[in-house]
Design a protein around this motif. Structure first.
Motif, short mmCIF file in Angstrom:
data_model
loop_
_atom_site.label_atom_id
_atom_site.label_comp_id
_atom_site.label_asym_id
_atom_site.label_seq_id
_atom_site.Cartn_x
_atom_site.Cartn_y
_atom_site.Cartn_z
N CYS A 1 9.17 11.62 -8.11
CA CYS A 1 9.82 10.19 -7.40
C CYS A 1 9.66 8.92 -7.98
N ASN A 2 11.15 8.83 -8.94
CA ASN A 2 11.00 7.49 -9.81
C ASN A 2 12.06 6.63 -9.60
N ILE B 1 2.90 4.82 -6.80
CA ILE B 1 1.48 5.47 -6.32
C ILE B 1 1.69 6.78 -5.83
N ARG B 2 1.70 7.80 -6.74
CA ARG B 2 1.79 9.11 -6.32
C ARG B 2 0.95 10.09 -6.43
N SER B 3 -0.28 9.83 -6.95
CA SER B 3 -1.51 10.56 -6.91
C SER B 3 -2.75 9.97 -6.72
N GLY B 4 -3.94 10.88 -7.00
CA GLY B 4 -5.15 10.09 -6.83
C GLY B 4 -5.44 9.38 -8.03
N THR B 5 -4.90 9.82 -9.39
CA THR B 5 -4.99 9.48 -10.66
C THR B 5 -4.33 7.94 -10.54
N ASP B 6 -3.12 7.71 -9.78
CA ASP B 6 -2.39 6.44 -9.77
C ASP B 6 -3.33 5.35 -9.00
N VAL B 7 -3.89 6.11 -8.11
CA VAL B 7 -4.90 5.29 -7.09
C VAL B 7 -5.96 4.81 -7.95
N LEU B 8 -6.62 5.45 -9.05
CA LEU B 8 -7.81 5.06 -9.70
C LEU B 8 -7.26 3.95 -10.71
N LYS B 9 -6.08 4.00 -11.19
CA LYS B 9 -5.40 2.99 -12.18
C LYS B 9 -5.16 1.67 -11.32
N MET B 10 -4.89 1.55 -10.22
CA MET B 10 -4.72 0.72 -9.38
C MET B 10 -6.03 -0.12 -9.08
N LYS C 1 12.13 1.79 -9.97
CA LYS C 1 11.82 2.24 -11.47
C LYS C 1 10.65 1.70 -12.11
N SER C 2 10.60 0.31 -12.30
CA SER C 2 9.60 -0.32 -12.92
C SER C 2 7.78 -0.09 -11.93
N ASN C 3 8.07 -0.09 -10.83
CA ASN C 3 6.75 0.34 -10.23
C ASN C 3 6.28 1.68 -10.59
N VAL C 4 7.05 2.59 -11.11
CA VAL C 4 6.69 3.82 -11.39
C VAL C 4 6.26 3.80 -12.85
N GLU C 5 7.19 3.32 -13.76
CA GLU C 5 6.99 3.28 -15.13
C GLU C 5 5.79 2.36 -15.62
N MET C 6 5.77 1.27 -15.06
CA MET C 6 4.58 0.57 -15.48
C MET C 6 3.16 1.07 -15.23
N LEU C 7 3.11 1.86 -13.94
CA LEU C 7 1.80 2.61 -13.79
C LEU C 7 1.55 3.41 -14.38
N ALA C 8 2.69 4.44 -14.94
CA ALA C 8 2.58 5.51 -15.77
C ALA C 8 2.05 5.28 -17.01
N ALA C 9 2.40 4.04 -17.73
CA ALA C 9 2.32 3.51 -19.06
C ALA C 9 0.62 3.23 -19.06
N PHE C 10 -0.22 3.11 -18.20
CA PHE C 10 -1.62 3.05 -18.40
C PHE C 10 -2.24 4.58 -18.55
N ARG C 11 -3.19 4.32 -19.55
CA ARG C 11 -3.56 5.60 -19.78
C ARG C 11 -5.22 5.58 -19.45
N LEU C 12 -5.86 6.62 -19.31
CA LEU C 12 -7.34 6.68 -18.78
C LEU C 12 -8.21 7.02 -20.04
N ASN C 13 -9.32 6.41 -20.07
CA ASN C 13 -10.57 6.84 -20.91
C ASN C 13 -11.29 8.13 -20.25
N MET C 14 -11.41 9.17 -20.89
CA MET C 14 -12.02 10.07 -20.38
C MET C 14 -13.63 10.15 -20.77
N THR D 1 4.66 -3.34 -9.80
CA THR D 1 3.19 -4.03 -9.31
C THR D 1 2.11 -3.84 -10.14
N ALA D 2 2.09 -2.62 -10.89
CA ALA D 2 0.93 -2.68 -11.93
C ALA D 2 1.11 -3.50 -12.82
N GLU D 3 2.26 -4.38 -13.13
CA GLU D 3 2.37 -5.09 -14.42
C GLU D 3 1.67 -6.39 -14.10
N ILE D 4 1.65 -6.61 -12.98
CA ILE D 4 1.02 -8.02 -12.63
C ILE D 4 -0.11 -8.13 -11.73
#
Length: 337
Positions: free
Chosen positions: A24-25, A270-279, A46-59, A247-250
């Motif tokens: 859902c993009n 926000i589409r997943s619990g991982t996205d929630v963690l990022k926010m 599209k920016s909402n989805v793309e900007m959030l997806a651009a962040f990566r996580l440190n495992m 929104t993740a951008e600012i």
């Protein structure tokens, strides 16, 4: 019931209004307002989805966060998760009407309560939409948050009185609804609010008041100045102004400026619990979920919504385990690469 079945059913009921895409993009539905898309080119959605997806996580796995706590307290109420239902209306002209407003409102309120969290309800071109949401909150013993569009002052104050009579937890205004196409088409005037107008509204109620639609640091400061009890960083799902940031951008800049004075909530992509963690890592205290819960309601009613929220909360918990966060308070920028 499982999410695959929910999505299949939703695809049939939303046919012609939402394709229930694998991702859902906003690309397939760009410009479909009324409908489920983003306004104009769809760039804001599209920016909402793309900007959030651009962040990566440190495992991280060398730690003691084996059973993370996802509980969150909002206005004194303990919730099982920081994931709440966003305020939504317009089932006929945005979603095809397989659910009417009363059915939608009851599904979102009851589904969220079953999942241990809260739903917000919305306001729309037909004033009955707002009342449907408040009625559903009453059935949920007041555990819900109705949002009012930025109508003319006298109308806003009338809607506030209705919320107070219903003894709701809090009330809000989606100021980002100023200029909404769907409202204009139905002859319901909405528009921006001055500081003085917001002070008048907020000072007229004892309910905690949330301002939704904050996209800049200066307006976050204004929201605090006029007495907001919380803000929602939101571009209205990309449905009101083309070419806004995601929104993740600012979010981090706004959260840093607010600095814990009031809760910062966020929505958008926000589409997943991982996205929630990022926010949460970017500074949010909680998140609102919109389109995924529409799909869940159309595919499975209150049970579908509860399933979606529990799934996302379990994903959040798993992501916390794999990033070394035992509590929501421990989630910070160190989680992000």
């Amino acid at each position: 019931m499982d999410m695959k079945t929910v999505r299949q059913t939703a695809r049939e009921k939303l046919k012609g209004f939402c394709r229930v895409c694998p991702e859902c993009n906003g690309k397939a539905c760009a410009g479909e307002v009324p409908g489920m898309g983003g306004l104009g080119t769809g760039a804001s959605f599209k920016s909402n989805v793309e900007m959030l997806a651009a962040f990566r996580l440190n495992m991280r796995t060398l730690h003691g966060a084996k059973n993370p706590d996802t509980t969150y307290k909002l206005f004194g109420l303990d919730l099982a998760t920081p994931i709440l239902g966003a305020p939504i209306t317009g089932n006929v002209y945005n979603m095809g009407g397989a659910l009417n407003e009363e059915e939608w409102a009851e599904a979102i309120i009851q589904g969220c309560l079953t999942a241990g969290t809260l739903a917000c309800t919305g306001d729309g071109a037909d004033p009955a939409m707002y009342n449907s949401g408040v009625d559903a909150i009453v059935k949920g013993q007041g555990r819900g948050i109705p949002f009012i569009k930025p109508r003319e002052q006298e109308e806003v104050l009338k809607y506030l009185r209705r919320a107070e009579e219903a003894r709701v937890l809090a009330v809000g205004m989606d100021i980002d609804g100023a200029g909404l196409v769907t409202m204009a088409l139905k002859g319901q005037p909405v528009g921006p609010k001055t500081k003085e107008e917001m002070k008048e509204i907020i000072s007229s109620t004892s309910l905690p008041f949330i301002i939704k639609g904050i996209m800049t640091v200066d307006e976050a400061e204004v929201a605090i100045e006029v007495g907001a009890a919380a803000i929602v960083v939101s571009n209205h799902g990309g449905r009101v102004l083309d070419h806004t940031p995601g929104t993740a951008e600012i979010l981090s800049e706004i959260a840093a400026a607010v600095h814990g004075r009031i809760p910062v909530i966020v929505d958008g992509g926000i589409r997943s619990g991982t996205d929630v963690l990022k926010m949460l890592a970017l500074g949010a205290d909680a998140v609102l979920i919109g389109r995924p819960l529409i799909i869940s309601a159309y595919g499975g009613g209150a049970e579908g919504i509860s399933l979606a929220l529990k799934t996302m909360t379990n994903e959040l918990k798993q992501a916390m385990i794999l990033t070394g966060c035992a509590t929501l308070e421990e989630i910070n920028m160190d989680v992000l690469l």
